[in-house]
Every structure is written in structure tokens, then in C-alpha cells.
Design a protein around this motif. Structure first.
Motif, PDB file in Angstrom:
ATOM      1  N   LEU A   1      -5.610 -31.264 -19.355  1.00 36.02           N
ATOM      2  CA  LEU A   1      -6.456 -30.076 -19.359  1.00 36.02           C
ATOM      3  C   LEU A   1      -7.089 -29.930 -17.976  1.00 36.02           C
ATOM      4  CD1 LEU A   1      -8.037 -27.776 -20.772  1.00 36.02           C
ATOM      5  CD2 LEU A   1      -9.712 -29.522 -21.472  1.00 36.02           C
ATOM      6  N   VAL A   2      -6.958 -28.751 -17.400  1.00 31.10           N
ATOM      7  CA  VAL A   2      -7.480 -28.520 -16.054  1.00 31.10           C
ATOM      8  C   VAL A   2      -8.042 -27.103 -15.984  1.00 31.10           C
ATOM      9  CG1 VAL A   2      -5.230 -27.773 -15.166  1.00 31.10           C
ATOM     10  CG2 VAL A   2      -6.923 -28.740 -13.594  1.00 31.10           C
ATOM     11  N   GLN A   3      -9.020 -26.907 -15.140  1.00 36.64           N
ATOM     12  CA  GLN A   3      -9.569 -25.572 -14.942  1.00 36.64           C
ATOM     13  C   GLN A   3      -8.649 -24.748 -14.042  1.00 36.64           C
ATOM     14  OE1 GLN A   3     -13.594 -26.106 -13.446  1.00 36.64           O
ATOM     15  NE2 GLN A   3     -14.414 -25.853 -15.514  1.00 36.64           N
ATOM     16  N   ALA A   4      -8.726 -23.456 -14.183  1.00 40.01           N
ATOM     17  CA  ALA A   4      -7.948 -22.560 -13.324  1.00 40.01           C
ATOM     18  C   ALA A   4      -8.246 -22.884 -11.856  1.00 40.01           C
ATOM     19  CB  ALA A   4      -8.301 -21.112 -13.627  1.00 40.01           C
ATOM     20  N   GLY A   5      -7.184 -22.926 -11.063  1.00 39.90           N
ATOM     21  CA  GLY A   5      -7.309 -23.300  -9.666  1.00 39.90           C
ATOM     22  C   GLY A   5      -7.062 -24.765  -9.394  1.00 39.90           C
ATOM     23  N   GLY A   6      -7.006 -25.548 -10.441  1.00 39.80           N
ATOM     24  CA  GLY A   6      -6.796 -26.978 -10.299  1.00 39.80           C
ATOM     25  C   GLY A   6      -5.335 -27.348 -10.118  1.00 39.80           C
ATOM     26  N   SER A   7      -5.086 -28.662 -10.095  1.00 42.92           N
ATOM     27  CA  SER A   7      -3.741 -29.184  -9.847  1.00 42.92           C
ATOM     28  C   SER A   7      -3.384 -30.277 -10.840  1.00 42.92           C
ATOM     29  CB  SER A   7      -3.659 -29.772  -8.433  1.00 42.92           C
ATOM     30  OG  SER A   7      -3.900 -28.793  -7.446  1.00 42.92           O
ATOM     31  N   LEU A   8      -2.103 -30.412 -11.084  1.00 43.35           N
ATOM     32  CA  LEU A   8      -1.542 -31.507 -11.863  1.00 43.35           C
ATOM     33  C   LEU A   8      -0.209 -31.900 -11.251  1.00 43.35           C
ATOM     34  CD1 LEU A   8      -2.121 -30.349 -15.571  1.00 43.35           C
ATOM     35  CD2 LEU A   8      -3.202 -32.308 -14.459  1.00 43.35           C
ATOM     36  N   ARG A   9       0.177 -33.146 -11.456  1.00 38.85           N
ATOM     37  CA  ARG A   9       1.496 -33.603 -11.030  1.00 38.85           C
ATOM     38  C   ARG A   9       2.221 -34.172 -12.235  1.00 38.85           C
ATOM     39  NH1 ARG A   9       3.657 -38.736  -7.714  1.00 38.85           N
ATOM     40  NH2 ARG A   9       5.350 -37.756  -6.545  1.00 38.85           N
ATOM     41  N   LEU A  10       3.304 -33.536 -12.602  1.00 37.97           N
ATOM     42  CA  LEU A  10       4.103 -33.985 -13.726  1.00 37.97           C
ATOM     43  C   LEU A  10       5.201 -34.920 -13.243  1.00 37.97           C
ATOM     44  CD1 LEU A  10       4.558 -30.639 -15.706  1.00 37.97           C
ATOM     45  CD2 LEU A  10       2.632 -32.241 -15.715  1.00 37.97           C
ATOM     46  N   SER A  11       5.556 -35.883 -14.096  1.00 33.64           N
ATOM     47  CA  SER A  11       6.623 -36.821 -13.797  1.00 33.64           C
ATOM     48  C   SER A  11       7.666 -36.796 -14.892  1.00 33.64           C
ATOM     49  CB  SER A  11       6.067 -38.240 -13.673  1.00 33.64           C
ATOM     50  OG  SER A  11       5.139 -38.340 -12.617  1.00 33.64           O
ATOM     51  N   CYS A  12       8.905 -37.051 -14.506  1.00 33.80           N
ATOM     52  CA  CYS A  12      10.013 -37.091 -15.458  1.00 33.80           C
ATOM     53  C   CYS A  12      10.875 -38.311 -15.151  1.00 33.80           C
ATOM     54  CB  CYS A  12      10.837 -35.820 -15.336  1.00 33.80           C
ATOM     55  SG  CYS A  12      12.446 -35.876 -16.162  1.00 33.80           S
ATOM     56  N   ALA A  13      11.037 -39.168 -16.140  1.00 35.70           N
ATOM     57  CA  ALA A  13      11.961 -40.302 -16.033  1.00 35.70           C
ATOM     58  C   ALA A  13      13.243 -39.898 -16.733  1.00 35.70           C
ATOM     59  CB  ALA A  13      11.349 -41.533 -16.668  1.00 35.70           C
ATOM     60  N   ALA A  14      14.326 -39.814 -15.980  1.00 33.14           N
ATOM     61  CA  ALA A  14      15.576 -39.295 -16.521  1.00 33.14           C
ATOM     62  C   ALA A  14      16.593 -40.413 -16.703  1.00 33.14           C
ATOM     63  CB  ALA A  14      16.135 -38.229 -15.587  1.00 33.14           C
ATOM     64  N   PRO A  15      17.560 -40.216 -17.586  1.00 34.23           N
ATOM     65  CA  PRO A  15      18.601 -41.234 -17.801  1.00 34.23           C
ATOM     66  C   PRO A  15      19.338 -41.558 -16.502  1.00 34.23           C
ATOM     67  CG  PRO A  15      18.674 -39.613 -19.550  1.00 34.23           C
ATOM     68  CD  PRO A  15      17.715 -39.096 -18.533  1.00 34.23           C
ATOM     69  N   GLU A  16      19.455 -42.842 -16.236  1.00 36.91           N
ATOM     70  CA  GLU A  16      20.060 -43.293 -14.983  1.00 36.91           C
ATOM     71  C   GLU A  16      21.502 -42.811 -14.838  1.00 36.91           C
ATOM     72  OE1 GLU A  16      19.803 -47.476 -14.520  1.00 36.91           O
ATOM     73  OE2 GLU A  16      20.957 -47.541 -12.665  1.00 36.91           O
ATOM     74  N   SER A  17      22.190 -42.700 -15.958  1.00 38.75           N
ATOM     75  CA  SER A  17      23.632 -42.421 -15.921  1.00 38.75           C
ATOM     76  C   SER A  17      23.965 -41.078 -15.313  1.00 38.75           C
ATOM     77  CB  SER A  17      24.200 -42.500 -17.336  1.00 38.75           C
ATOM     78  OG  SER A  17      23.530 -41.574 -18.177  1.00 38.75           O
ATOM     79  N   ILE A  18      23.045 -40.119 -15.361  1.00 37.91           N
ATOM     80  CA  ILE A  18      23.374 -38.786 -14.865  1.00 37.91           C
ATOM     81  C   ILE A  18      22.504 -38.339 -13.723  1.00 37.91           C
ATOM     82  CG2 ILE A  18      24.297 -38.050 -17.076  1.00 37.91           C
ATOM     83  CD1 ILE A  18      21.001 -36.674 -16.022  1.00 37.91           C
ATOM     84  N   PHE A  19      21.387 -38.987 -13.533  1.00 32.68           N
ATOM     85  CA  PHE A  19      20.381 -38.431 -12.637  1.00 32.68           C
ATOM     86  C   PHE A  19      20.895 -38.244 -11.217  1.00 32.68           C
ATOM     87  CE2 PHE A  19      16.126 -37.206 -11.760  1.00 32.68           C
ATOM     88  CZ  PHE A  19      15.895 -37.581 -10.455  1.00 32.68           C
ATOM     89  N   ALA A  20      21.612 -39.226 -10.700  1.00 25.19           N
ATOM     90  CA  ALA A  20      21.960 -39.206  -9.273  1.00 25.19           C
ATOM     91  C   ALA A  20      22.828 -38.017  -8.893  1.00 25.19           C
ATOM     92  CB  ALA A  20      22.655 -40.500  -8.893  1.00 25.19           C
ATOM     93  N   ILE A  21      23.588 -37.491  -9.828  1.00 24.33           N
ATOM     94  CA  ILE A  21      24.507 -36.406  -9.504  1.00 24.33           C
ATOM     95  C   ILE A  21      24.104 -35.076 -10.105  1.00 24.33           C
ATOM     96  CG2 ILE A  21      26.470 -37.959  -9.233  1.00 24.33           C
ATOM     97  CD1 ILE A  21      27.380 -37.035 -12.047  1.00 24.33           C
ATOM     98  N   ALA A  22      23.089 -35.083 -10.933  1.00 21.12           N
ATOM     99  CA  ALA A  22      22.781 -33.880 -11.701  1.00 21.12           C
ATOM    100  C   ALA A  22      21.752 -33.008 -11.006  1.00 21.12           C
ATOM    101  CB  ALA A  22      22.264 -34.252 -13.082  1.00 21.12           C
ATOM    102  N   THR A  23      21.944 -31.700 -11.140  1.00 22.00           N
ATOM    103  CA  THR A  23      20.857 -30.779 -10.843  1.00 22.00           C
ATOM    104  C   THR A  23      19.908 -30.824 -12.026  1.00 22.00           C
ATOM    105  OG1 THR A  23      22.210 -29.339  -9.457  1.00 22.00           O
ATOM    106  CG2 THR A  23      20.241 -28.365 -10.449  1.00 22.00           C
ATOM    107  N   MET A  24      18.639 -31.070 -11.739  1.00 23.40           N
ATOM    108  CA  MET A  24      17.629 -31.247 -12.777  1.00 23.40           C
ATOM    109  C   MET A  24      16.650 -30.079 -12.764  1.00 23.40           C
ATOM    110  SD  MET A  24      18.376 -34.109 -14.268  1.00 23.40           S
ATOM    111  CE  MET A  24      16.867 -34.385 -15.205  1.00 23.40           C
ATOM    112  N   GLY A  25      16.047 -29.854 -13.905  1.00 24.09           N
ATOM    113  CA  GLY A  25      15.111 -28.741 -13.993  1.00 24.09           C
ATOM    114  C   GLY A  25      13.869 -29.071 -14.786  1.00 24.09           C
ATOM    115  N   TRP A  26      12.791 -28.366 -14.446  1.00 22.13           N
ATOM    116  CA  TRP A  26      11.578 -28.366 -15.261  1.00 22.13           C
ATOM    117  C   TRP A  26      11.558 -27.066 -16.054  1.00 22.13           C
ATOM    118  CZ3 TRP A  26       8.295 -32.139 -16.348  1.00 22.13           C
ATOM    119  CH2 TRP A  26       8.199 -33.240 -15.478  1.00 22.13           C
ATOM    120  N   TYR A  27      11.204 -27.186 -17.321  1.00 28.75           N
ATOM    121  CA  TYR A  27      11.126 -26.045 -18.225  1.00 28.75           C
ATOM    122  C   TYR A  27       9.730 -26.010 -18.831  1.00 28.75           C
ATOM    123  CZ  TYR A  27      16.213 -26.385 -17.977  1.00 28.75           C
ATOM    124  OH  TYR A  27      17.508 -26.440 -17.529  1.00 28.75           O
TER     125      TYR A  27
END
Length: 114
Positions: free
Chosen positions: A11-37
Motif C-alpha cells: 500500500l502506497v500513497q499516490a506519488g510513491g514508489s514500489l519495486r516488484l520482483s519476479c522469480a521465474a523458472p530457470e529453464s526458460i528465463f534466459a531465453i524468454a521475453t518476459m512481461g509484467w501484467y
């Protein structure tokens, strides 16, 4: 690991910041185009940003200049730095491959108060 694991929301006030993290499966990550939804209540899940294996990125117009997507191929991690947050950014945020092919994780809730 069969699906990505997202973290970093809150929860953050308008104007604030957050940093999201994603741990992805090793088998595909290195070659895959990844996205945030994101998926707001009552809305369909939609792409926010994507990054290819060499760091080329795209963003939807609503987040350009405010969000930055990045990845660490050595650690199978992807990040979304979210600055100047707005109430309309409130949603559950997920990561997956571009044109999703992985099982969806639980996502991480981002709530921006006005």
C-alpha cells in the motif's frame, strides 16, 4: 518451480514508489521475453511492460516514463520499478512470459491511495 513468484507489492500513497520482483523458472528465463501484467478488480489481465533476453523493453502508454522493467539473467529475476504511482495503478501484478505460456502465480497486490 512451475510458475513465477511475484513479490514487493503493498500500500502506497499516490506519488510513491514500489519495486516488484519476479522469480521465474530457470529453464526458460534466459531465453524468454518476459512481461509484467496487471489485473484490476473486474478487469481483464493486461500487459504492462515486457523485456527481451538482451534488455530491450516495451511499455504501455499509461506507464511510460514512470515504470522501468529490468532483469537479472544470472539469477532468473525480473523487476518492475514503479515511480509516481497513481490510484489507477491499483491492481494485482503478475509476471509471465510475453504471450503467457507459464502457469500464473499468485501475483502481488499493489494499492495506491489518493
Amino acid at each position: 518451480q512451475v510458475h513465477p513468484v511475484e513479490s514487493g507489492g503493498g500500500l502506497v500513497q499516490a506519488g510513491g514508489s514500489l519495486r516488484l520482483s519476479c522469480a521465474a523458472p530457470e529453464s526458460i528465463f534466459a531465453i524468454a521475453t518476459m512481461g509484467w501484467y496487471h489485473q484490476a478488480p473486474g478487469m481483464q489481465r493486461e500487459l504492462v511492460a515486457a523485456i527481451n533476453s538482451v534488455g530491450g523493453a516495451i511499455y504501455v502508454d499509461s506507464v511510460k516514463g514512470r515504470f522501468t522493467i529490468s532483469r537479472d539473467n544470472g539469477n532468473n529475476m525480473m523487476y518492475l520499478q514503479m515511480n509516481s504511482l497513481k490510484p489507477e495503478d491499483t491492481a494485482v501484478y503478475y509476471c509471465n512470459t510475453y504471450k503467457p505460456t507459464l502457469e500464473w502465480g499468485q501475483g502481488t497486490q499493489v494499492t495506491v491511495s489518493s
